[in-house]
Design a protein around this motif. Structure first.
Motif, PDB file in Angstrom:
ATOM      1  N   GLY A 141       5.663  -3.393  -1.555  1.00  0.00           N
ATOM      2  CA  GLY A 141       4.866  -2.189  -1.354  1.00  0.00           C
ATOM      3  C   GLY A 141       3.382  -2.492  -1.323  1.00  0.00           C
ATOM      4  O   GLY A 141       2.654  -1.977  -0.471  1.00  0.00           O
ATOM      5  N   GLN A 142       2.928  -3.350  -2.234  1.00  0.00           N
ATOM      6  CA  GLN A 142       1.504  -3.695  -2.261  1.00  0.00           C
ATOM      7  C   GLN A 142       1.100  -4.448  -0.999  1.00  0.00           C
ATOM      8  O   GLN A 142       0.035  -4.189  -0.429  1.00  0.00           O
ATOM      9  CB  GLN A 142       1.162  -4.528  -3.494  1.00  0.00           C
ATOM     10  CG  GLN A 142      -0.326  -4.791  -3.639  1.00  0.00           C
ATOM     11  CD  GLN A 142      -1.132  -3.510  -3.757  1.00  0.00           C
ATOM     12  OE1 GLN A 142      -0.864  -2.671  -4.622  1.00  0.00           O
ATOM     13  NE2 GLN A 142      -2.114  -3.326  -2.884  1.00  0.00           N
ATOM     14  N   ALA A 143       1.948  -5.342  -0.524  1.00  0.00           N
ATOM     15  CA  ALA A 143       1.640  -6.096   0.697  1.00  0.00           C
ATOM     16  C   ALA A 143       1.541  -5.159   1.904  1.00  0.00           C
ATOM     17  O   ALA A 143       0.654  -5.329   2.755  1.00  0.00           O
ATOM     18  CB  ALA A 143       2.701  -7.169   0.925  1.00  0.00           C
ATOM     19  N   LEU A 144       2.424  -4.178   1.973  1.00  0.00           N
ATOM     20  CA  LEU A 144       2.357  -3.222   3.084  1.00  0.00           C
ATOM     21  C   LEU A 144       1.086  -2.380   2.994  1.00  0.00           C
ATOM     22  O   LEU A 144       0.421  -2.132   4.007  1.00  0.00           O
ATOM     23  CB  LEU A 144       3.605  -2.335   3.112  1.00  0.00           C
ATOM     24  CG  LEU A 144       3.733  -1.387   4.303  1.00  0.00           C
ATOM     25  CD1 LEU A 144       3.716  -2.152   5.634  1.00  0.00           C
ATOM     26  CD2 LEU A 144       5.012  -0.556   4.180  1.00  0.00           C
ATOM     27  N   LEU A 145       0.717  -1.966   1.798  1.00  0.00           N
ATOM     28  CA  LEU A 145      -0.545  -1.228   1.622  1.00  0.00           C
ATOM     29  C   LEU A 145      -1.737  -2.086   2.034  1.00  0.00           C
ATOM     30  O   LEU A 145      -2.651  -1.597   2.706  1.00  0.00           O
ATOM     31  CB  LEU A 145      -0.721  -0.798   0.164  1.00  0.00           C
ATOM     32  CG  LEU A 145       0.014   0.445  -0.285  1.00  0.00           C
ATOM     33  CD1 LEU A 145      -0.206   0.671  -1.774  1.00  0.00           C
ATOM     34  CD2 LEU A 145      -0.424   1.656   0.503  1.00  0.00           C
ATOM     35  N   ASP A 146      -1.735  -3.353   1.629  1.00  0.00           N
ATOM     36  CA  ASP A 146      -2.825  -4.254   1.996  1.00  0.00           C
ATOM     37  C   ASP A 146      -2.936  -4.371   3.514  1.00  0.00           C
ATOM     38  O   ASP A 146      -4.040  -4.351   4.069  1.00  0.00           O
ATOM     39  CB  ASP A 146      -2.629  -5.635   1.379  1.00  0.00           C
ATOM     40  CG  ASP A 146      -2.770  -5.633  -0.138  1.00  0.00           C
ATOM     41  OD1 ASP A 146      -3.321  -4.652  -0.703  1.00  0.00           O
ATOM     42  OD2 ASP A 146      -2.316  -6.610  -0.768  1.00  0.00           O
ATOM     43  N   PHE A 147      -1.784  -4.478   4.191  1.00  0.00           N
ATOM     44  CA  PHE A 147      -1.799  -4.560   5.641  1.00  0.00           C
ATOM     45  C   PHE A 147      -2.410  -3.295   6.245  1.00  0.00           C
ATOM     46  O   PHE A 147      -3.291  -3.367   7.100  1.00  0.00           O
ATOM     47  CB  PHE A 147      -0.393  -4.780   6.205  1.00  0.00           C
ATOM     48  CG  PHE A 147      -0.343  -4.610   7.698  1.00  0.00           C
ATOM     49  CD1 PHE A 147      -0.811  -5.601   8.533  1.00  0.00           C
ATOM     50  CD2 PHE A 147       0.124  -3.427   8.259  1.00  0.00           C
ATOM     51  CE1 PHE A 147      -0.809  -5.436   9.915  1.00  0.00           C
ATOM     52  CE2 PHE A 147       0.134  -3.244   9.634  1.00  0.00           C
ATOM     53  CZ  PHE A 147      -0.334  -4.249  10.465  1.00  0.00           C
ATOM     54  N   ILE A 148      -1.937  -2.138   5.812  1.00  0.00           N
ATOM     55  CA  ILE A 148      -2.410  -0.866   6.379  1.00  0.00           C
ATOM     56  C   ILE A 148      -3.915  -0.703   6.170  1.00  0.00           C
ATOM     57  O   ILE A 148      -4.625  -0.211   7.053  1.00  0.00           O
ATOM     58  CB  ILE A 148      -1.633   0.334   5.777  1.00  0.00           C
ATOM     59  CG1 ILE A 148      -0.194   0.311   6.254  1.00  0.00           C
ATOM     60  CG2 ILE A 148      -2.292   1.660   6.101  1.00  0.00           C
ATOM     61  CD1 ILE A 148      -0.023   0.416   7.759  1.00  0.00           C
ATOM     62  N   CYS A 149      -4.415  -1.138   5.031  1.00  0.00           N
ATOM     63  CA  CYS A 149      -5.849  -0.988   4.752  1.00  0.00           C
ATOM     64  C   CYS A 149      -6.714  -1.882   5.636  1.00  0.00           C
ATOM     65  O   CYS A 149      -7.887  -1.573   5.859  1.00  0.00           O
ATOM     66  CB  CYS A 149      -6.123  -1.283   3.283  1.00  0.00           C
ATOM     67  SG  CYS A 149      -5.491   0.012   2.194  1.00  0.00           S
ATOM     68  N   SER A 150      -6.154  -2.955   6.159  1.00  0.00           N
ATOM     69  CA  SER A 150      -6.954  -3.859   6.992  1.00  0.00           C
ATOM     70  C   SER A 150      -6.608  -3.767   8.481  1.00  0.00           C
ATOM     71  O   SER A 150      -7.326  -4.303   9.318  1.00  0.00           O
ATOM     72  CB  SER A 150      -6.762  -5.304   6.526  1.00  0.00           C
ATOM     73  OG  SER A 150      -5.421  -5.708   6.713  1.00  0.00           O
ATOM     74  N   TRP A 151      -5.545  -3.062   8.819  1.00  0.00           N
ATOM     75  CA  TRP A 151      -5.060  -2.971  10.196  1.00  0.00           C
ATOM     76  C   TRP A 151      -5.842  -1.913  10.952  1.00  0.00           C
ATOM     77  O   TRP A 151      -6.057  -0.811  10.472  1.00  0.00           O
ATOM     78  CB  TRP A 151      -3.576  -2.608  10.138  1.00  0.00           C
ATOM     79  CG  TRP A 151      -2.878  -2.309  11.417  1.00  0.00           C
ATOM     80  CD1 TRP A 151      -2.542  -3.194  12.397  1.00  0.00           C
ATOM     81  CD2 TRP A 151      -2.363  -1.040  11.828  1.00  0.00           C
ATOM     82  NE1 TRP A 151      -1.854  -2.549  13.392  1.00  0.00           N
ATOM     83  CE2 TRP A 151      -1.730  -1.225  13.071  1.00  0.00           C
ATOM     84  CE3 TRP A 151      -2.379   0.233  11.269  1.00  0.00           C
ATOM     85  CZ2 TRP A 151      -1.126  -0.188  13.758  1.00  0.00           C
ATOM     86  CZ3 TRP A 151      -1.776   1.262  11.952  1.00  0.00           C
ATOM     87  CH2 TRP A 151      -1.152   1.052  13.183  1.00  0.00           C
ATOM     88  N   SER A 152      -6.279  -2.251  12.150  1.00  0.00           N
ATOM     89  CA  SER A 152      -6.951  -1.252  12.976  1.00  0.00           C
ATOM     90  C   SER A 152      -6.773  -1.622  14.444  1.00  0.00           C
ATOM     91  O   SER A 152      -6.686  -2.785  14.802  1.00  0.00           O
ATOM     92  CB  SER A 152      -8.437  -1.153  12.635  1.00  0.00           C
ATOM     93  OG  SER A 152      -9.085  -2.356  12.962  1.00  0.00           O
ATOM     94  N   ARG A 153      -6.725  -0.595  15.239  1.00  0.00           N
ATOM     95  CA  ARG A 153      -6.578  -0.767  16.679  1.00  0.00           C
ATOM     96  C   ARG A 153      -6.888   0.567  17.318  1.00  0.00           C
ATOM     97  O   ARG A 153      -6.543   1.616  16.801  1.00  0.00           O
ATOM     98  CB  ARG A 153      -5.141  -1.195  16.994  1.00  0.00           C
ATOM     99  CG  ARG A 153      -4.908  -1.532  18.442  1.00  0.00           C
ATOM    100  CD  ARG A 153      -3.552  -2.204  18.641  1.00  0.00           C
ATOM    101  NE  ARG A 153      -2.410  -1.375  18.356  1.00  0.00           N
ATOM    102  CZ  ARG A 153      -1.966  -0.405  19.148  1.00  0.00           C
ATOM    103  NH1 ARG A 153      -2.581  -0.108  20.268  1.00  0.00           N
ATOM    104  NH2 ARG A 153      -0.903   0.277  18.828  1.00  0.00           N
ATOM    105  N   ILE A 154      -7.517   0.546  18.465  1.00  0.00           N
ATOM    106  CA  ILE A 154      -7.820   1.778  19.188  1.00  0.00           C
ATOM    107  C   ILE A 154      -6.560   2.192  19.934  1.00  0.00           C
ATOM    108  O   ILE A 154      -5.974   1.392  20.671  1.00  0.00           O
ATOM    109  CB  ILE A 154      -8.992   1.576  20.164  1.00  0.00           C
ATOM    110  CG1 ILE A 154     -10.254   1.218  19.373  1.00  0.00           C
ATOM    111  CG2 ILE A 154      -9.205   2.817  21.024  1.00  0.00           C
ATOM    112  CD1 ILE A 154     -11.423   0.805  20.227  1.00  0.00           C
ATOM    113  N   PRO A 155      -6.105   3.417  19.739  1.00  0.00           N
ATOM    114  CA  PRO A 155      -4.871   3.853  20.410  1.00  0.00           C
ATOM    115  C   PRO A 155      -5.080   4.063  21.910  1.00  0.00           C
ATOM    116  O   PRO A 155      -6.167   4.415  22.348  1.00  0.00           O
ATOM    117  CB  PRO A 155      -4.547   5.178  19.728  1.00  0.00           C
ATOM    118  CG  PRO A 155      -5.874   5.694  19.290  1.00  0.00           C
ATOM    119  CD  PRO A 155      -6.686   4.477  18.922  1.00  0.00           C
ATOM    120  N   THR A 156      -4.004   3.847  22.640  1.00  0.00           N
ATOM    121  CA  THR A 156      -4.041   4.134  24.074  1.00  0.00           C
ATOM    122  C   THR A 156      -3.812   5.631  24.277  1.00  0.00           C
ATOM    123  O   THR A 156      -3.321   6.326  23.387  1.00  0.00           O
ATOM    124  CB  THR A 156      -2.945   3.357  24.827  1.00  0.00           C
ATOM    125  OG1 THR A 156      -1.671   3.841  24.388  1.00  0.00           O
ATOM    126  CG2 THR A 156      -3.059   1.862  24.595  1.00  0.00           C
TER     127      THR A 156
END
Length: 109
Positions: free
Chosen positions: A65-80
């Motif tokens: 759970g913590q690893a998934l939260l860490d990913f979400i907090c650093s993940w970004s991308r402009i949507p199409t």
């Protein structure tokens, strides 16, 4: 405007916070997996994070759970534009029947 990336982020955060508290049920795992596939099917990073989460979940649900939260907090991308349209459609379909009537009764529509 609704966004599939935001919807995925919220679904992932929900799954991650639940996992940090307790093991997820098979139904919760299946629902999150399906939602991720529906919202970000072509995002290799997001799908990779989901795969790692699912792989690690049985052994250490808190760390997964913590690893998934860490990913979400650093993940970004402009949507199409297509992702935005798809999210609007998917989220509108999720509204419970009678929502419009409820909004009218509540004085919001």
């Amino acid at each position: 405007m609704t966004n599939t990336l935001v919807a995925f982020g919220l679904a992932a955060m929900t799954a991650a916070f639940k996992a940090k508290q307790r093991p997820l049920t098979e139904g919760e795992i299946a629902a999150f997996t399906a939602r991720a596939a529906e919202l970000v099917p072509d995002d290799a990073l997001a799908q990779g994070a989901v795969d790692v989460f699912l792989r690690d979940l049985p052994d250490d649900h808190v760390a997964a759970g913590q690893a998934l939260l860490d990913f979400i907090c650093s993940w970004s991308r402009i949507p199409t534009t297509e992702e935005i349209r798809r999210a609007e459609t998917l989220l509108t379909e999720d509204l419970p029947r009678g929502f419009d009537a409820w909004q009218r009764e509540a004085g919001h529509g």
